[in-house]
Design an enzyme around this catalytic site. Structure first.
Site, PDB file in Angstrom:
ATOM      1  N   LYS A  11       1.998  -7.737   3.096  1.00  0.00           N
ATOM      2  CA  LYS A  11       1.021  -8.669   3.273  1.00  0.00           C
ATOM      3  C   LYS A  11       0.718 -10.366   3.428  1.00  0.00           C
ATOM      4  O   LYS A  11       2.007 -10.920   3.108  1.00  0.00           O
ATOM      5  CB  LYS A  11      -0.294  -8.279   2.667  1.00  0.00           C
ATOM      6  CG  LYS A  11      -0.684  -6.476   2.236  1.00  0.00           C
ATOM      7  CD  LYS A  11      -1.957  -6.186   1.687  1.00  0.00           C
ATOM      8  CE  LYS A  11      -1.584  -5.118   0.963  1.00  0.00           C
ATOM      9  NZ  LYS A  11      -2.950  -4.639   0.959  1.00  0.00           N
ATOM     10  N   TYR A  52      -7.337   1.493   7.375  1.00  0.00           N
ATOM     11  CA  TYR A  52      -8.620   0.925   6.026  1.00  0.00           C
ATOM     12  C   TYR A  52      -9.691   2.050   6.348  1.00  0.00           C
ATOM     13  O   TYR A  52     -10.365   2.150   5.935  1.00  0.00           O
ATOM     14  CB  TYR A  52      -8.354  -0.162   5.738  1.00  0.00           C
ATOM     15  CG  TYR A  52      -7.434  -0.784   5.190  1.00  0.00           C
ATOM     16  CD1 TYR A  52      -6.961  -0.134   4.023  1.00  0.00           C
ATOM     17  CD2 TYR A  52      -6.566  -2.003   5.818  1.00  0.00           C
ATOM     18  CE1 TYR A  52      -5.224  -0.321   3.557  1.00  0.00           C
ATOM     19  CE2 TYR A  52      -5.842  -2.221   4.692  1.00  0.00           C
ATOM     20  CZ  TYR A  52      -4.774  -2.299   3.701  1.00  0.00           C
ATOM     21  OH  TYR A  52      -4.177  -2.784   3.335  1.00  0.00           O
ATOM     22  N   ASN A  67      -3.209  -8.517  -2.662  1.00  0.00           N
ATOM     23  CA  ASN A  67      -2.290  -7.863  -3.540  1.00  0.00           C
ATOM     24  C   ASN A  67      -0.264  -7.734  -3.027  1.00  0.00           C
ATOM     25  O   ASN A  67      -0.059  -7.012  -3.288  1.00  0.00           O
ATOM     26  CB  ASN A  67      -2.700  -6.552  -3.966  1.00  0.00           C
ATOM     27  CG  ASN A  67      -3.064  -5.796  -3.088  1.00  0.00           C
ATOM     28  OD1 ASN A  67      -2.412  -5.694  -1.840  1.00  0.00           O
ATOM     29  ND2 ASN A  67      -3.984  -4.037  -3.436  1.00  0.00           N
ATOM     30  N   HIS A 125       1.830  -2.832   0.655  1.00  0.00           N
ATOM     31  CA  HIS A 125       0.570  -2.022   0.725  1.00  0.00           C
ATOM     32  C   HIS A 125       1.964  -0.683   0.492  1.00  0.00           C
ATOM     33  O   HIS A 125       3.221  -1.367   1.710  1.00  0.00           O
ATOM     34  CB  HIS A 125       0.196  -1.290   2.576  1.00  0.00           C
ATOM     35  CG  HIS A 125      -0.036  -0.437   2.701  1.00  0.00           C
ATOM     36  ND1 HIS A 125      -1.421   0.802   2.337  1.00  0.00           N
ATOM     37  CD2 HIS A 125       0.425   0.947   3.859  1.00  0.00           C
ATOM     38  CE1 HIS A 125      -1.462   1.481   2.786  1.00  0.00           C
ATOM     39  NE2 HIS A 125       0.473   1.887   3.076  1.00  0.00           N
ATOM     40  N   GLU A 158       1.025   7.165   8.931  1.00  0.00           N
ATOM     41  CA  GLU A 158       1.748   5.883   8.814  1.00  0.00           C
ATOM     42  C   GLU A 158       2.539   5.251   9.440  1.00  0.00           C
ATOM     43  O   GLU A 158       2.522   4.128  10.293  1.00  0.00           O
ATOM     44  CB  GLU A 158       1.185   5.177   7.397  1.00  0.00           C
ATOM     45  CG  GLU A 158      -0.078   5.447   6.315  1.00  0.00           C
ATOM     46  CD  GLU A 158      -0.214   4.535   5.336  1.00  0.00           C
ATOM     47  OE1 GLU A 158       0.898   4.225   4.553  1.00  0.00           O
ATOM     48  OE2 GLU A 158      -1.421   5.287   4.781  1.00  0.00           O
TER      49      GLU A 158
HETATM   50  P1  IDP Z   1      -3.924   1.031  -2.504  1.00  0.00           P
HETATM   51  O1  IDP Z   1      -3.123  -0.400  -1.340  1.00  0.00           O
HETATM   52  O2  IDP Z   1      -3.728   0.157  -3.847  1.00  0.00           O
HETATM   53  O3  IDP Z   1      -3.678   2.260  -2.281  1.00  0.00           O
HETATM   54  P2  IDP Z   1      -6.454   1.084  -1.708  1.00  0.00           P
HETATM   55  O4  IDP Z   1      -8.043   1.787  -2.460  1.00  0.00           O
HETATM   56  O5  IDP Z   1      -6.347   2.575  -0.588  1.00  0.00           O
HETATM   57  O6  IDP Z   1      -5.794   0.287  -2.635  1.00  0.00           O
HETATM   58  O7  IDP Z   1      -7.261   0.313  -0.676  1.00  0.00           O
HETATM   59  C1  IDP Z   1      -6.271  -0.633   0.009  1.00  0.00           C
HETATM   60  C2  IDP Z   1      -6.529  -2.385   0.051  1.00  0.00           C
HETATM   61  O8  IDP Z   1      -8.205  -2.329   0.059  1.00  0.00           O
HETATM   62  C3  IDP Z   1      -5.218  -2.736  -1.381  1.00  0.00           C
HETATM   63  O9  IDP Z   1      -4.575  -2.907  -1.069  1.00  0.00           O
HETATM   64  C4  IDP Z   1      -6.163  -4.026  -1.260  1.00  0.00           C
HETATM   65  O10 IDP Z   1      -6.101  -5.050  -0.714  1.00  0.00           O
HETATM   66  C5  IDP Z   1      -7.951  -4.166  -0.650  1.00  0.00           C
HETATM   67  N1  IDP Z   1      -8.766  -3.020  -1.766  1.00  0.00           N
HETATM   68  C6  IDP Z   1      -9.147  -2.129  -3.065  1.00  0.00           C
HETATM   69  N2  IDP Z   1     -10.020  -2.211  -3.286  1.00  0.00           N
HETATM   70  C7  IDP Z   1     -10.611  -3.660  -3.130  1.00  0.00           C
HETATM   71  C8  IDP Z   1     -11.535  -4.025  -3.974  1.00  0.00           C
HETATM   72  O11 IDP Z   1     -12.930  -3.403  -4.548  1.00  0.00           O
HETATM   73  N3  IDP Z   1     -12.445  -5.458  -3.851  1.00  0.00           N
HETATM   74  C9  IDP Z   1     -11.015  -6.348  -2.688  1.00  0.00           C
HETATM   75  N4  IDP Z   1     -10.218  -5.205  -1.733  1.00  0.00           N
HETATM   76  C10 IDP Z   1      -9.463  -4.179  -2.487  1.00  0.00           C
HETATM   77 MG    MG Z   2      -4.535   2.937  -0.391  1.00  0.00          MG
END
Ligand code: IDP
Ligand code: MG
Length: 153
Positions: A9, A49, A112, A115, A126
């Site tokens: 990212k 997303y 974070n 992905h 994907e």
């Molecule tokens: P993952 O990346 O661990 O699979 P997902 O729930 O699929 O998690 O969410 C995709 C991305 O959305 C996350 O990696 C993060 O960047 C963002 N995200 C998820 N939950 C939150 C939140 O509560 N606040 C802000 N960003 C979030």
């Molecule tokens: Mg995810």
């Protein structure tokens, strides 16, 4: 063998840790089958997303994913999807276990670093979203017989 998608990212590019992250996957023994830099768009992020469409942070998440180009990687190995997810760690970097990428490199739930696909089915969807067929390469690693026993491959 299984393939999975990893996106480095904008938080990884801005922090200058792209090489370190890819190095972790290489050292683990995953085969790099595809890699490219690309600028994401609103359209591709709406798809990618889609499960977060209703969330209050959706707009900010999409903007953060377009802040710089990303590096898309196709990684291959036995059970690669779950191996890469385990290496990635929990979504929130503050909660992610030390030793995982998110646990070692970030403090954020959103910024974070990586992905990673969460199931073989989603990995196939994907990978098709981010790579053309000819951008995935099928060379044989010279070290294959030292990475897996014959029964594992
Ligand atoms: P993952 O990346 O661990 O699979 P997902 O729930 O699929 O998690 O969410 C995709 C991305 O959305 C996350 O990696 C993060 O960047 C963002 N995200 C998820 N939950 C939150 C939140 O509560 N606040 C802000 N960003 C979030
Ligand atoms: Mg995810």
């Amino acid at each position: 063998m299984e393939q999975t998608l990893v996106l480095l990212k904008p938080s990884a590019l801005q922090r200058g840790i792209v090489g370190e992250i890819i190095n972790r996957f290489e050292k683990k023994g995953l085969r790099l089958a595809g890699m490219k830099m690309m600028q994401l768009t609103d359209e591709i992020l709406d798809e990618h997303y889609a499960h977060l469409r209703e969330k209050s942070f959706f707009r900010e998440l999409k903007d953060s994913m377009m802040a710089t180009p990303v590096i898309a990687c196709c990684l291959e190995g036995v059970e690669a999807v779950q191996v890469v997810r385990a290496m990635t760690g929990a979504t929130n970097g503050r909660a992610a276990a030390p030793g995982t990428i998110r646990g070692d490199y970030c403090m954020s739930n959103q910024h974070n670093i990586v992905h990673a696909s969460d199931s073989p089915e989603n990995a196939a969807i994907e990978l098709a979203r981010f790579f053309k067929r000819e951008e995935i390469f099928g060379y044989e690693p010279a070290t294959l017989s030292f990475k897996y026993s014959s029964g594992e491959r």
